[in-house]
Design a protein around this motif. Structure first.
Motif, mmCIF file in Angstrom:
data_model
loop_
_atom_site.group_PDB
_atom_site.id
_atom_site.type_symbol
_atom_site.label_atom_id
_atom_site.label_comp_id
_atom_site.label_asym_id
_atom_site.label_seq_id
_atom_site.Cartn_x
_atom_site.Cartn_y
_atom_site.Cartn_z
ATOM 1 N N THR A 36 0.828 -1.208 0.000
ATOM 2 C CA THR A 36 0.000 0.000 0.000
ATOM 3 C C THR A 36 0.860 1.255 0.000
ATOM 4 O OG1 THR A 36 -1.701 -1.197 1.202
ATOM 5 C CG2 THR A 36 -1.848 1.198 1.208
ATOM 6 N N TYR A 37 1.834 1.298 0.899
ATOM 7 C CA TYR A 37 2.698 2.482 0.968
ATOM 8 C C TYR A 37 3.642 2.567 -0.227
ATOM 9 C CZ TYR A 37 0.935 3.284 5.639
ATOM 10 O OH TYR A 37 0.113 3.534 6.704
ATOM 11 N N LYS A 40 2.084 4.160 -3.268
ATOM 12 C CA LYS A 40 2.063 5.630 -3.260
ATOM 13 C C LYS A 40 3.362 6.192 -3.836
ATOM 14 C CE LYS A 40 -1.090 5.959 0.627
ATOM 15 N NZ LYS A 40 -1.307 6.363 2.002
ATOM 16 N N GLN A 43 3.328 5.643 -7.558
ATOM 17 C CA GLN A 43 2.454 6.629 -8.209
ATOM 18 C C GLN A 43 3.163 7.970 -8.355
ATOM 19 O OE1 GLN A 43 -1.034 6.594 -5.742
ATOM 20 N NE2 GLN A 43 -1.850 4.733 -6.680
ATOM 21 N N SER A 44 3.899 8.368 -7.327
ATOM 22 C CA SER A 44 4.657 9.625 -7.407
ATOM 23 C C SER A 44 5.728 9.544 -8.489
ATOM 24 C CB SER A 44 5.304 9.942 -6.053
ATOM 25 O OG SER A 44 4.325 10.207 -5.088
#
Length: 155
Positions: A36-37, A40, A43-44
């Motif tokens: 999950t982390y 992120k 995605q960045s």
């Protein structure tokens, strides 16, 4: 810096030597981190144009350009943003002996030294590429492990 910077740099190094797309799940398992982390951070990196996603059964992430064209600074900025790490709050204007705004026209010694350190830090990270790091990892890893890692990363 948050842990996402470390994770993102490591993922870029892995992607630079992968034979094809690597899923976020596989990258998370490989590094022993939360999917999950990590998603992120990925995605960045995607928004910054450092990685791109591929769809389908063997979909996942790939570097969007050659590893020797991706600086460590670009990865850091993708995760942390482009703002300076040190933000002067003009603390010298606080307290019972605080200076007036007119007395604080020039940066203080603390702000000056931190700005110089920031420039040096960014210049250093700008000079190192993901390819440089991948080369270092390859030099420190025996061939059987490299082959095993390559097989493991394939879908």
């Amino acid at each position: 810096m948050n842990a996402g910077v470390e994770w993102a740099i490591h993922c870029c190094v892995v992607l630079s030597s992968a034979d094809g797309p690597v899923s976020a799940q596989r990258l998370a398992e490989f590094h022993g981190v939360s999917r999950t982390y990590l998603a992120k951070s990925l995605q960045s990196l995607s928004r910054a144009g450092i990685v791109e996603t591929t769809e389908g059964r063997v979909g996942g992430y790939v570097l969007s350009r050659p590893a020797d064209e991706v600086s460590v600074l670009a990865v850091v900025q993708a995760i942390e943003g482009r703002e300076a790490a040190f933000r002067c709050t003009e603390i010298r204007q606080n307290g019972p002996f605080g200076a007036s705004p007119e007395e604080c026209v020039r940066p203080c010694g603390v702000a000056t030294v931190m700005a110089a350190a920031e420039r040096a830090w960014r210049a250093s990270l700008r000079e190192v590429t993901i390819a440089d790091l991948a080369g270092q990892v390859a030099a420190e890893t025996d061939e059987p492990t490299q082959v095993a890692v390559g097989r493991w990363l394939r879908p």
